[in-house]
Design an enzyme around this catalytic site. Structure first.
Site, PDB file in Angstrom:
ATOM      1  N   SER A  66       0.818  -1.211   0.000  1.00  0.00           N
ATOM      2  CA  SER A  66       0.000   0.000   0.000  1.00  0.00           C
ATOM      3  C   SER A  66       0.853   1.263   0.000  1.00  0.00           C
ATOM      4  O   SER A  66       1.984   1.267   0.485  1.00  0.00           O
ATOM      5  CB  SER A  66      -0.900   0.030   1.228  1.00  0.00           C
ATOM      6  OG  SER A  66      -1.666  -1.141   1.294  1.00  0.00           O
TER       7      SER A  66
HETATM    8  N1  SAM Z   1      -1.283  -4.073   3.555  1.00  0.00           N
HETATM    9  C1  SAM Z   1      -0.517  -4.682   2.506  1.00  0.00           C
HETATM   10  C2  SAM Z   1       0.894  -4.168   2.507  1.00  0.00           C
HETATM   11  O1  SAM Z   1       1.199  -3.262   3.253  1.00  0.00           O
HETATM   12  O2  SAM Z   1       1.676  -4.695   1.742  1.00  0.00           O
HETATM   13  C3  SAM Z   1      -1.129  -4.420   1.192  1.00  0.00           C
HETATM   14  C4  SAM Z   1      -1.854  -5.517   0.680  1.00  0.00           C
HETATM   15  S1  SAM Z   1      -2.573  -5.480  -0.881  1.00  0.00           S
HETATM   16  C5  SAM Z   1      -3.152  -3.891  -1.204  1.00  0.00           C
HETATM   17  C6  SAM Z   1      -4.013  -6.418  -0.513  1.00  0.00           C
HETATM   18  C7  SAM Z   1      -3.749  -7.852  -0.209  1.00  0.00           C
HETATM   19  O3  SAM Z   1      -4.973  -8.439   0.129  1.00  0.00           O
HETATM   20  C8  SAM Z   1      -3.209  -8.656  -1.368  1.00  0.00           C
HETATM   21  O4  SAM Z   1      -1.972  -9.172  -1.031  1.00  0.00           O
HETATM   22  C9  SAM Z   1      -4.242  -9.751  -1.580  1.00  0.00           C
HETATM   23  O5  SAM Z   1      -3.670 -10.983  -1.934  1.00  0.00           O
HETATM   24  C10 SAM Z   1      -4.894  -9.809  -0.221  1.00  0.00           C
HETATM   25  N2  SAM Z   1      -6.243 -10.380  -0.170  1.00  0.00           N
HETATM   26  C11 SAM Z   1      -7.289 -10.164  -0.999  1.00  0.00           C
HETATM   27  N3  SAM Z   1      -8.362 -10.876  -0.584  1.00  0.00           N
HETATM   28  C12 SAM Z   1      -7.973 -11.558   0.526  1.00  0.00           C
HETATM   29  C13 SAM Z   1      -8.626 -12.445   1.419  1.00  0.00           C
HETATM   30  N4  SAM Z   1      -9.906 -12.801   1.237  1.00  0.00           N
HETATM   31  N5  SAM Z   1      -7.937 -12.936   2.427  1.00  0.00           N
HETATM   32  C14 SAM Z   1      -6.651 -12.609   2.634  1.00  0.00           C
HETATM   33  N6  SAM Z   1      -5.960 -11.774   1.828  1.00  0.00           N
HETATM   34  C15 SAM Z   1      -6.629 -11.252   0.792  1.00  0.00           C
END
Ligand code: SAM
Length: 680
Positions: A66
């Site tokens: 992010s």
């Molecule tokens: N907060 C993270 C960082 O600082 O790197 C950013 C993460 S990214 C914007 C969103 C993440 O959510 C992705 O890695 C994606 O694989 C994960 N994601 C999406 N749906 C999900 C779910 N149902 N359960 C767990 N992870 C999920």
């Protein structure tokens, strides 16, 4: 890995100051955590050098880490405290979890991609952040064994999973991007009350990758996530696409006109724009005919009303001075200069400007005293060579001794007059002595002899001083380029502001100026990404100086054509302007379906609701003399909060390129210098 820990530490503290604190995040714990966690340790080596950019970045599994500002906003909204137990859904790289772990006691983070869980675990372990537990799985189901949580942060967008609502402790808060698909999510903050009910607050529009799970099934699917790694602010909160309420309010408030600049009924707008020390009329490109024409019309009518004493434009002083003498019918002395012969010539040598100048010349002919006539001046500083020539010519005339001193002192710069960038580079590297003191000495001489010189001819004296100041600032400017874009940008805008002040001073206590320059110079920089990056500009300095005596107007367009070059020094070409991007102010204006309108934004002229809606930051397009349609988003868009940036906005849905003037060698013009101020 490029750059050592010290560099990263410095970048981190700049990031916190410029991207986070400057945009309003105030919680000390959050700022300190952001200052502590090394973001470069959560991304691959190939993007480490961008770790402190103001954007999301790609990580493995086609996901993103992010944008730091987004993490800070979300953590601040959650009001995380020591002692808290926090759940994160969508741990990705582990960065947000790491930030949370610097405040809360325990962090539980779930990620659906195993490869990311493993990488995040390695990063967290290597940093010794032992209070984060990671789990591979579907986060929409929560982490039942560890529930309840004081705070839940969901880093992907979709529907609100019931399990997460249930696993929130009474008094707890959850933040989650809600909505289907990219570009239409709202960042929602939930609070669980003691009676288990949830209250919610909408913090604005965001763009997150989809939350993919058994509960929140996103129709876009992962591959079509549309997340744009490396694109600035792909998840920036408070930045909306066109929400219907904003559009409705805009439609209600907009003062529409048919789009023909000649026919526009200006009265209400003129009433708002009249009576200011500085009326700033910004344009969104240096090659759009309508911007030049409507700006000229407003200025003409205010001049006729006796409201404007002079026009000051984003052009170099000596070039504009030639036009000034022409419009005021004053004999010109000094070296004969054909103005605006260099790139980007069309910026001022265009039919639209010529038409205004002809009108102004006619208007001035009716005024007896040349000092009372409305002048045309340049604020910019790119004319090192001609400004030196002008100062020498002036001194030759009024004070030959000082002229020979000036020849000696300016001699330091003369070898570089045609290539001042090289001077700047060598001087800033210490490879040659800077000429700073020498050029300042001449400016000082002129200022000290003010009374003596000014008595002979006030205007000529002003001309000489402004040229000498230009030389001094240009000398600094070319060195500043090598200290980074912020320093040189600020120096240039400060020079423009100082020149404007000098002009106002010259015209007397009640003087009033119309200023013509690009939106990026005239809209208040503190309301845009420029400000977040530490840049200020002419518009901001004017507001600080004149308060409500400054009225700034910005302009925008949706599509059409523009005269611009592909690269610096290339010939100008008529190019298609791509339709404005979704999520931009221009797109919102386009969706109003009005071909053209004025949109007053000052408190007394507009509704608080509209201003609140428009204060939600959006993209805004800026085309200068260069236009690169293929990289339009990164080259030409920046974020701004329109009602804080401008007092009024003029929108023209479809616009056309300016008509450049033939160059000075054109045979037809040779016989009619009187009709053609641009030199023959
Ligand atoms: N907060 C993270 C960082 O600082 O790197 C950013 C993460 S990214 C914007 C969103 C993440 O959510 C992705 O890695 C994606 O694989 C994960 N994601 C999406 N749906 C999900 C779910 N149902 N359960 C767990 N992870 C999920």
């Amino acid at each position: 890995m490029r750059g050592g820990p010290e560099l990263h530490e410095r970048q981190r503290s700049e990031m916190v100051e410029q991207q986070i604190a400057a945009r309003g995040v105030r919680d000390d714990r959050v700022l300190e955590a952001m200052r502590t966690v090394p973001r470069e340790r959560f991304v691959g080596e190939e993007v480490q050098e961008f770790a402190y950019e103001d954007s999301a970045l790609p990580i493995e599994a086609r996901q993103t880490i992010s944008q730091p500002y987004v993490v800070a906003v979300m953590v601040e909204a959650l009001q995380v405290e020591p002692g808290d137990r926090v759940l994160e859904v969508g741990a990705g790289s582990g960065y947000a979890a790491a930030v949370l772990s610097r405040i809360a006691d325990e962090v539980f983070a779930i990620e659906r991609h195993r490869i990311l869980v493993e990488a995040a675990r390695r990063s967290l372990e290597s940093l010794g952040y032992g209070n984060v537990r990671l789990r591979h799985g579907d986060g929409t189901l929560g982490w039942e064994e560890e529930a309840p949580f004081d705070a839940i942060l969901v880093s992907a967008g979709g529907a609100v999973p019931e399990a997460l609502k249930e696993q929130l402790a009474p008094g707890g808060r959850m933040i989650i991007p809600v909505g289907e698909g990219m570009g239409s999510q709202d960042l929602i903050l939930f609070q669980k009350e003691e009676d288990q009910s949830l209250t919610e607050q909408n913090l604005g529009a965001v763009r997150f990758v989809p939350l993919i799970g058994t509960v929140a099934d996103n129709p876009g699917g992962e591959a079509a996530s549309g997340d744009n790694p490396g694109h600035r602010s792909s998840q920036f909160p408070f930045r909306a696409s066109s929400a219907p309420s904003a559009l409705d309010r805009l439609r209600r408030q907009a003062e529409s006109f048919a789009g023909d600049v000649k026919e526009v009924e200006l009265s209400p707008a003129l009433d708002r724009m009249a009576g200011h020390t500085a009326l700033l009329l910004g344009e969104a490109s240096h090659g759009t005919s309508e911007f030049y024409r409507i700006r000229a019309r407003i200025t003409r009518e205010l001049i006729q009303r006796g409201e404007i004493d002079f026009v000051a434009v984003e052009a170099d002083w000596p070039d504009a001075a030639v036009l000034d003498r022409w419009v005021r019918g004053v004999e010109r002395e000094g070296p004969s200069l054909a103005p605006f012969q260099r790139f980007p010539r069309w910026m001022w040598a265009n039919q639209e400007t010529l038409e205004f100048l002809r009108w102004l010349r006619g208007f001035n002919e009716e005024i007896q005293d040349p000092e009372e006539r409305v002048g045309f001046f340049g604020l910019d500083l790119y004319s090192l060579h001609s400004s030196i020539e002008e100062v020498l010519a002036y001194l030759d005339d009024v004070d030959p001794d000082t002229a020979s001193l000036a020849r000696d002192r300016f001699g330091c710069l003369t070898p570089w007059e045609k290539d001042p960038q090289t001077y700047g580079r060598l001087a800033s590297m210490g490879r040659m002595e800077a000429c700073e003191e020498k050029v300042l000495e001449i400016l000082q001489q002129l200022l000290e002899k003010r009374l003596e010189y000014e008595r002979a001819d006030g205007l000529k004296y002003l001309d000489a001083v402004e040229n000498a100041r230009l030389v001094a600032n240009a000398e600094r400017y070319y060195r500043a380029i090598y200290q980074g874009p912020k320093v040189s940008w600020n120096l240039r805008d400060q020079h423009m502001f100082d020149t404007l002040l000098a002009l106002l001073g010259h015209h007397g206590p009640d003087a009033s100026a119309a200023v013509w320059a690009h939106n990026s110079h005239l809209g208040d920089a503190s309301a845009t990404e420029l400000g977040a990056g530490g840049k200020h500009n002419l518009g901001q300095l004017c507001r600080q100086q004149f308060g409500r005596g400054c009225y700034s107007v910005g302009m925008g367009t949706h599509t059409g054509t523009v005269l611009a070059a592909h690269d610096w020094g290339d010939p100008g070409e008529i190019m298609e302007v791509r339709p404005s991007l979704e999520g931009s102010y221009e797109r919102l204006c386009h969706e109003s379906e009005e071909p053209a309108f004025f949109l007053p934004l000052r408190e007394e002229h507009s509704s608080a609701d509209l201003r609140r809606e428009l204060a939600v930051e959006r993209l805004q397009r800026a085309i200068g003399v260069i236009y690169r349609p293929s990289t339009e988003r990164t080259s030409h868009y920046f974020h701004a909060a329109l009602p804080r940036q401008f007092d009024e906005w003029i929108f023209l849905d479809r616009t056309q390129a300016v008509e450049p003037l033939l160059d000075a060698s054109d045979a037809e013009l040779k016989g009619i210098p009187d009709m053609y101020p641009f030199g023959v």
